[in-house]
Design a protein around this motif. Sequence first.
Motif, PDB file in Angstrom:
ATOM      1  N   GLY A  32       0.829  -1.197   0.000  1.00 41.07           N
ATOM      2  CA  GLY A  32       0.000   0.000   0.000  1.00 41.07           C
ATOM      3  C   GLY A  32       0.863   1.247   0.000  1.00 41.07           C
ATOM      4  N   VAL A  33       0.534   2.209  -0.866  1.00 36.43           N
ATOM      5  CA  VAL A  33       1.387   3.402  -1.004  1.00 36.43           C
ATOM      6  C   VAL A  33       0.628   4.691  -0.699  1.00 36.43           C
ATOM      7  CG1 VAL A  33       2.724   2.171  -2.744  1.00 36.43           C
ATOM      8  CG2 VAL A  33       0.948   3.753  -3.484  1.00 36.43           C
ATOM      9  N   SER A  34      -0.542   4.592  -0.093  1.00 37.01           N
ATOM     10  CA  SER A  34      -1.342   5.787   0.149  1.00 37.01           C
ATOM     11  C   SER A  34      -0.642   6.804   1.038  1.00 37.01           C
ATOM     12  CB  SER A  34      -2.692   5.395   0.767  1.00 37.01           C
ATOM     13  OG  SER A  34      -3.455   4.629  -0.138  1.00 37.01           O
ATOM     14  N   GLY A  35       0.277   6.360   1.878  1.00 49.99           N
ATOM     15  CA  GLY A  35       0.976   7.286   2.772  1.00 49.99           C
ATOM     16  C   GLY A  35       2.217   7.907   2.174  1.00 49.99           C
ATOM     17  N   TRP A  36       2.473   7.686   0.910  1.00 55.17           N
ATOM     18  CA  TRP A  36       3.708   8.166   0.296  1.00 55.17           C
ATOM     19  C   TRP A  36       3.673   9.644  -0.100  1.00 55.17           C
ATOM     20  CZ3 TRP A  36       5.912   4.016  -3.606  1.00 55.17           C
ATOM     21  CH2 TRP A  36       6.349   2.905  -2.871  1.00 55.17           C
ATOM     22  N   VAL A  62      -3.579   1.879  -3.615  1.00 53.76           N
ATOM     23  CA  VAL A  62      -3.458   3.310  -3.353  1.00 53.76           C
ATOM     24  C   VAL A  62      -4.849   3.915  -3.190  1.00 53.76           C
ATOM     25  CG1 VAL A  62      -3.488   3.954  -5.809  1.00 53.76           C
ATOM     26  CG2 VAL A  62      -2.322   5.448  -4.141  1.00 53.76           C
ATOM     27  N   GLY A  63      -4.936   4.963  -2.373  1.00 54.57           N
ATOM     28  CA  GLY A  63      -6.181   5.699  -2.186  1.00 54.57           C
ATOM     29  C   GLY A  63      -6.035   7.113  -2.707  1.00 54.57           C
ATOM     30  N   ILE A  90      -4.819  -1.773  -7.371  1.00 58.49           N
ATOM     31  CA  ILE A  90      -6.016  -1.547  -6.566  1.00 58.49           C
ATOM     32  C   ILE A  90      -6.076  -0.063  -6.219  1.00 58.49           C
ATOM     33  CG2 ILE A  90      -7.240  -2.082  -4.427  1.00 58.49           C
ATOM     34  CD1 ILE A  90      -5.632  -4.672  -4.259  1.00 58.49           C
ATOM     35  N   ALA A  91      -7.183   0.582  -6.518  1.00 61.68           N
ATOM     36  CA  ALA A  91      -7.361   1.990  -6.133  1.00 61.68           C
ATOM     37  C   ALA A  91      -8.713   2.145  -5.449  1.00 61.68           C
ATOM     38  CB  ALA A  91      -7.256   2.913  -7.340  1.00 61.68           C
TER      39      ALA A  91
END
Length: 328
Positions: A32-36, A62-63, A90-91
Motif C-alpha cells: 500500500g502506497v497511500s501514505g507516500w 493506493v487511495g 487496486i485503487a
Amino acid sequence: MSSLTHLHDDRPHVDVATLGASGARVSRVVLGVSGWGGSVDAERGAEVVDTYRDAGGFTLEVGDTDGGVAEELLGEIVGGRHARDEVFLIARSGRGSHSVPVPGSSGDTSRRALMAGLDASLARLGTEHLDLWLVDGFDGVTPSAEVAETMEWALTSGRATYVGVGDVPAWRAVDLSHELATRRIRLAAHATEYSLLERSADTDVVDAARTRGHGVLGGSALAGGALTGKYRHGTPADSRRAAGVVPLQPRHFGASARSVVESLATAAEGLGVHPSELALAWQLRQEGLDALMVGARTPAQMRVLLRAGQLVVPDEILAVLDEVSRTR
C-alpha cells in the motif's frame, strides 16, 4: 528444534492468494502506497517497489485521500519501470478531495462523486483500467442500489476488472453483494482494518465474506506503527506520528493496547526478529484473511515486512498473541 527456533528463506518471496470465490489473484502481501504523498519521492518509491517486485510481489494499492499525490507518484513509478500487465492495481474512491461529504459521514459515495473519482484516479495513475476498484466508506445517504449501478458501469466500461468495498460495516458489504448479484456481478473483496490491535472484523466481516463469497483484505496491519514497537518508550522525533501524519488512535496507543505491544515485543526479542515481522507473521496465519495490505517507505522496511511470510513461529507464541489480542 527449540520451541523458539525460527527460519527464514534467504530470498523472501510473496505468495499468491485468490480473493474469495472470485478469480482475482493477488499477492498475499499487498504493498500500500497511500501514505507516500508527503514522505516518499519517486526515486525512493521506485526502490521500494523494486524490492517488492524482486520478491515476487505484484499487487499495489493506493487511495485518493491526499488529493491524488500518491496516485500520481505510483503512476510515474509503474509507468516508467513495470509493464502494466505485470502488476495488479487496486485503487480506492469515495473519500477523496473530489468528494463533497455529507456532514457527519465518511466521504461521498454518490454516483456522480464515484464516477468522477474513478476517472481522476485512472488519469493520475496513467492507466485505462484498475484490476480492483474499491468503493470506500458509506456516506449515510446513497442507497446500495446506486453504488451497485456505479460499480456495474465501471466494469462494463472497462474501467475496472473487479469491484469491492473498503471500510464499511459488514451489513453494507452484504447489501451491496446482493444488489450486485441481481446484475450477475460478484463483489470480489472487502478491505477492512485488521491487526493484533483491531480484531472487530472477526465478529462480522469475516463471517459475511465466507457467506457471500467475497475476499477479505486486511489493512492497517501495523496499527499506525504501534506494532513496530518504536512508540513503546515515547514518540521518536523523526516518526510520522511526531509529524502529525499518523493521528493518535486510543485503540492503537492507549493503555489497553500496551499489553499487546509489550507481549509482541517480548516474543519478537525471544525469536530474534523485528516486532513488525512477527505481527505480520501472526496475521498471515489468520484463516479469515486472503491478503494483507502493508506500507513501507524504505527498501529496508520493505525487506522486514517481506520476511514475515517465511517466518516460522511456534504455535505457543501464536496462541499467546491471539489470546492477548482478544482479551485486551
